[in-house]
Design an enzyme around this catalytic site. Structure first.
Site, PDB file in Angstrom:
ATOM      1  N   CYS A 176      17.509   5.301  -3.062  1.00 46.80           N
ATOM      2  CA  CYS A 176      17.288   6.206  -4.193  1.00 46.80           C
ATOM      3  C   CYS A 176      18.347   7.310  -4.271  1.00 46.80           C
ATOM      4  O   CYS A 176      18.944   7.538  -5.319  1.00 46.80           O
ATOM      5  CB  CYS A 176      15.872   6.775  -4.168  1.00 46.80           C
ATOM      6  SG  CYS A 176      15.382   7.620  -2.667  1.00 46.80           S
ATOM      7  N   ASN A 223      12.870   8.771  -8.272  1.00 44.02           N
ATOM      8  CA  ASN A 223      13.222   8.019  -7.067  1.00 44.02           C
ATOM      9  C   ASN A 223      12.422   6.737  -6.904  1.00 44.02           C
ATOM     10  O   ASN A 223      12.893   5.766  -6.324  1.00 44.02           O
ATOM     11  CB  ASN A 223      13.037   8.895  -5.819  1.00 44.02           C
ATOM     12  CG  ASN A 223      11.623   9.429  -5.693  1.00 44.02           C
ATOM     13  OD1 ASN A 223      11.139  10.112  -6.607  1.00 44.02           O
ATOM     14  ND2 ASN A 223      10.946   9.125  -4.607  1.00 44.02           N
ATOM     15  N   SER A 239       0.819  -1.220   0.000  1.00 43.31           N
ATOM     16  CA  SER A 239       0.000   0.000   0.000  1.00 43.31           C
ATOM     17  C   SER A 239       0.846   1.261   0.000  1.00 43.31           C
ATOM     18  O   SER A 239       0.323   2.364  -0.118  1.00 43.31           O
ATOM     19  CB  SER A 239      -0.958   0.001   1.195  1.00 43.31           C
ATOM     20  OG  SER A 239      -0.223   0.001   2.390  1.00 43.31           O
ATOM     21  N   GLY A 240       2.156   1.102   0.123  1.00 44.39           N
ATOM     22  CA  GLY A 240       3.044   2.267   0.065  1.00 44.39           C
ATOM     23  C   GLY A 240       3.390   2.621  -1.371  1.00 44.39           C
ATOM     24  O   GLY A 240       2.934   1.988  -2.319  1.00 44.39           O
ATOM     25  N   TYR A 241       4.203   3.669  -1.504  1.00 44.40           N
ATOM     26  CA  TYR A 241       4.538   4.129  -2.850  1.00 44.40           C
ATOM     27  C   TYR A 241       5.495   3.177  -3.565  1.00 44.40           C
ATOM     28  O   TYR A 241       5.396   2.983  -4.774  1.00 44.40           O
ATOM     29  CB  TYR A 241       5.130   5.529  -2.790  1.00 44.40           C
ATOM     30  CG  TYR A 241       4.135   6.593  -2.387  1.00 44.40           C
ATOM     31  CD1 TYR A 241       2.771   6.461  -2.659  1.00 44.40           C
ATOM     32  CD2 TYR A 241       4.545   7.757  -1.731  1.00 44.40           C
ATOM     33  CE1 TYR A 241       1.862   7.437  -2.294  1.00 44.40           C
ATOM     34  CE2 TYR A 241       3.630   8.744  -1.371  1.00 44.40           C
ATOM     35  CZ  TYR A 241       2.293   8.575  -1.661  1.00 44.40           C
ATOM     36  OH  TYR A 241       1.392   9.543  -1.310  1.00 44.40           O
ATOM     37  N   ALA A 242       6.446   2.581  -2.833  1.00 42.08           N
ATOM     38  CA  ALA A 242       7.403   1.683  -3.471  1.00 42.08           C
ATOM     39  C   ALA A 242       6.691   0.424  -3.964  1.00 42.08           C
ATOM     40  O   ALA A 242       6.852   0.008  -5.115  1.00 42.08           O
ATOM     41  CB  ALA A 242       8.518   1.327  -2.491  1.00 42.08           C
TER      42      ALA A 242
END
Lengths: 354, 354, 354, 354
Positions: free
Chosen positions: C157, C321, C20-23
């Site tokens: 990143c 990133n 559920s995170g961006y990564a």
């Protein structure tokens, strides 16, 4: 006799209740530069004990005030309530013992009719019998009532942008009593200082997001203040700006009227207003109102354009939601109430470019 | 005897030459709010005959001035030159006949050494013998020379952010004479008011673009003003902001020194400065300088952090390039020159949020 | 024999843990377009039971997957761990039972030396004996080790942007072993998907804020990966962008070397790299690397400029990133590990303008 | 028999005329990733001789094409015209000799009626007798006519956002034939690649600016394409975004109808559409269409909300103006014309966050 000594050499003591939010912080900024006001107290439950400049970093070097708890509130001349909607009404008696003049920045005392309040806010008003004592804090419409006023309920920000665009035209009969549609493009500061998922920068920075397509609460406020009966429809959209509202209002001109009548109406009603400018320029980049130019100012810029084939007129209205939409017209109202020059403390011209 | 009557009841007449650009417009905005200045003329070749508020729309309702051609310039007390670099020096004699006091916002008279000027700007200075007559318009470094000054060459914006961060530390020997690297993040207004391919909004809005990795002209200015001899390296990067510069300076502390010495040096040199704030807060969102908070203000916020393992210190410096970097310190310098309180006309605290 | 059947007609089953995170969301986006991967599970404790497209709205209509709890994780061929730093290492044995190949997007397995890990992260590594089994997921430096790898620890990143700029120059001796300073301008997505006061849009939208002047954890990563011994200094600054890092690296060229040697080094080492471009154009708007152009792409754009007088070279490095800095090089590493064409699923060219 | 061999092993040769603008550049980006297209020529008078990647830097490493002059145009299979409005019609015969299929991205051939064209564009159409030969390039409305089409006039971007929101509701009688008002929030790329005063970053970055309150030319296009007769009013506002249009449409539902009927109409008409998504989510941040999520994609996201008290319905429509508003539906139309799978080359899902 008003009881206000406008020429008093001693500035009046101001206490800001709920001063860690954006509305309270903006009032604080303005009051610190006002020659007749002396902010002596700022409350915040969450930040009690901390310097106000920790929360409002623009005030570093401008004030040594620290937040205190509302429970520690001492007497003042003016109380400015910058609390979440609902709180001021519930705690009114507590506050009335502290100061003779109360200015509320919330929606609690804006509506005159307790029934309307219930239908809009979904609950009974805690002090319905007191609603009539408050003056709606819009200087352009209520200047006379504001003189000497001790209870001022400041107008909502989106409502202000709608009301100021429409008032002269409705008052002077330049519009048909037909569906009027106002679309507000609103900056993120209007949602307040509390972080949330929807205010998380990566989710918001590039967003154009309708957040209130129908059912906006300011509809009732605008209808209360505007002359005549007509259907009013509001839609509110989030933009990537932080401050500012640009409202376009779609309305209808009667046969035989033209944009000259719009000009005349604005001039007749607003000709002497210090904070209203009509912006309608034939050339250049800045031909209509733009909130970009208004950050930090108390201006409401108004413009319009007419479609001669259909009688449609598009009104445009730009304000800084935290100034002319909140803390600025609160201070303008206080200036009027105390007989001070109306622009005192509100002289900032705005920046360009920015 | 200085010849300036600071208590004069008549404000001084100001003429702004090249007033359609951002620097001239910003000086105009500030001067309109200054009690001892009266802007009587603003020139622009391109916009002659038009109201200044057409080009500077933030000044609508604030002034009825119209642009005139420079050829029509009449006498004034103070001339503020906001011309493209190179123009002021070439036309100096023309301007000297018009006013006793001249403030130049360009780079033309900043460098003292004509040889350095030639190596930086690639051409001979038109009036090399006059360079010594100008005071470098940085109030923090040249306050005494500014008193009564009639020729003020205002410091460059990036140079100012570098100089103010480094000056106390170099003066008091808190830094090693080792490579110092300054990286400036610069807003788009620094490139001026003329549209170009690189300033086209779709090409710039989301850009982080190094525009001057090496060879920045402000290097010479900073080296002239800073005490001691050391290699100074500048890199400039465009950001999506419109105003503001955030500069980080990487430098080196001698053995035995600590961040306390940095604190002390800043306090000793800047303790009484009205427009310098040290920003270094242990918690909260705003722990270091941030140009976001400075739009429209004359502050330079300074911060720092030290890496104890390596002796590296990171200095941080934030300004509004158009105010503390241009028109603001010009006005501050004029205040000093005329013996007026130094903050006159520069009281704006800045906005938060914005 | 590698054990991977790259020509297998059946795609490999991928489970994303912490999706559920961006990564995790970015890896999911890329994997959904990959012909040899089939995402069968995505876990999220907070959003279990909900469609992944509710959290990753760009994937509406692209997948019907729902989040499940990590406790319900079933067997897969590849496990992609997108957990907060520290979690993957603590739960390693749990995950090792679920899939033969594990890709970790966190910092847990990047450092080879448990002592360094302790000094950087302030606690003992939970499984220090396993650190040697992981390949550092930087394809340009570790392509050979990645072939057939079953444990991949993806590079950080900011570290990636620093490493890729410096690696060829250090490897081929084009830089002096002198203080190297890297300044990273970082978008808000790098801080993750959780809302906080500092990510609140009004506090962040216009901000240029140093958030890590000294002591950045990626320093150790970069020093581990880069050849030679030299002092490396990192400073990280928040920008108003959402994605992207622009890093400028200030370094020093030995006497007798020139920018031709920088060109040669980059060409020699990166000449065949599919995702590295040297950007150094004599004219036009886009002369150097700019993260604006890289949103969604797996490119690392590199540029440089030299100051011949001082031997200073400014390297510039731009990445997205979340792609080349996280999910993209994770997928590139997986492509290498399985013998698939290295650009598979990473073909997006990026947008202009945007 | 259509004459198109969709299974041809040889890709078709595409020439883009006027390829240095944003529309042409976007078509180029998409075509470079299309398996059945081979871009062999791109013209630009201004940039002839230069690599296309100098003007479209996102295509670095993706193509070695150089711009040529239109005069040097050689034969191709498909001509894509991305010229300023008016040019394609004037030079039609010149282009018709070059390729069998012509796709025009301008407004020249969108209107069927030469009288309407004259009233909208203020001049006679150069080839009025040819207007009937062109298919309006909106795949959702004209899919059948597009099969085998050799003249495609791609729909305007704002028109597309309006048409797609309204078409099903008007077709199925879910709206009253009463004033419909569409307000479009438009990114800066819609104004093209030429720098101007109004696109200068400092003047535009923070702006919310009405640029076409009444009289928008796309009104005629939308009225031509939408069923029934009703007054349609358009207002267009500039926003700080680069790409994207968010349109809100204010319309009126007949008595007895509800939002279920809106749902049904959208489902019935768009149920099988690959690029239309209905976005109306009860919770979370992303409850309605948002152009932020669509950069680079060919989606049109549609949403709506109803005010049961008044019968007002607010439709919301989001697109990327350069993709679904220009180059994307051009390619989708070409896919249909040639019998290729409709999503070919248009698979990009969009980014989140961004």
């Amino acid at each position: 006799m008003s009881g206000f000594e406008s020429s008093s050499s001693l500035p009046l003591r101001v206490a800001i209740v709920g001063g860690s939010g954006y509305a309270g912080g903006e009032f604080l900024r303005l009051a610190l530069g006002h020659p007749h006001l002396n902010v002596t107290q700022v409350t915040s439950e969450r930040s009690a004990g901390q310097p106000v400049s920790l929360v409002h970093p623009n005030l570093r070097g401008r004030t040594n005030l620290k937040f205190r708890k509302a429970a520690d509130l001492e007497e003042a001349d003016i109380l400015v309530l910058a609390l979440p909607h609902g709180s001021a009404a519930k705690r009114l008696s507590e506050f009335e013992g502290k100061a003779r003049v109360i200015v509320d920045l919330s929606a609690d005392f804006r509506l005159k009719d307790a029934e309307v309040y219930r239908s809009v806010y979904g609950e009974d008003h805690p002090t319905p019998d007191r609603l009539g004592q408050w003056v709606y804090g819009n200087p352009e419409l209520h200047r006379e009532e504001l003189r000497g006023a001790t209870r001022i309920a400041c107008a909502g920000c989106f409502a202000t942008s709608v009301i100021l665009a429409l008032y002269p035209l409705l008052k002077l009969g330049v519009l048909l009593p037909k569906d009027i549609i106002a679309t507000g493009l609103v900056g993120s500061s209007a949602a307040g200082a509390s972080a949330s998922e929807s205010s998380h920068h990566p989710e918001r920075a590039g967003s154009l997001r309708v957040y209130k397509p129908v059912g906006h609460r300011h509809t009732a406020e605008a209808q209360q203040e505007l002359p005549g009966r007509f259907p009013l429809h509001l839609t509110a959209i989030s933009t990537p700006r932080v401050r500012g509202i640009l409202t376009t209002v779609q309305a209808w001109i009667p046969d035989g009227y033209s944009d000259r009548d719009v000009w005349s109406a604005y001039r007749e009603v607003y000709g002497q207003e210090p904070f209203i400018r009509i912006v309608k320029v034939a050339r250049g980049v800045h031909r209509y109102p733009d909130p970009m130019l208004l950050d930090g100012t108390n201006y409401c810029d108004l413009g319009f354009e007419m479609d001669v084939d259909t009688g449609r007129v598009v009104l445009m209205s730009a304000i800084d939601n935290l100034v002319k939409g909140t803390a600025g017209h609160a201070l303008q109202s206080l200036n009027i109430a105390h007989g001070w020059p109306e622009t005192t403390g509100l002289e900032f011209a705005g920046l360009h470019p920015v």
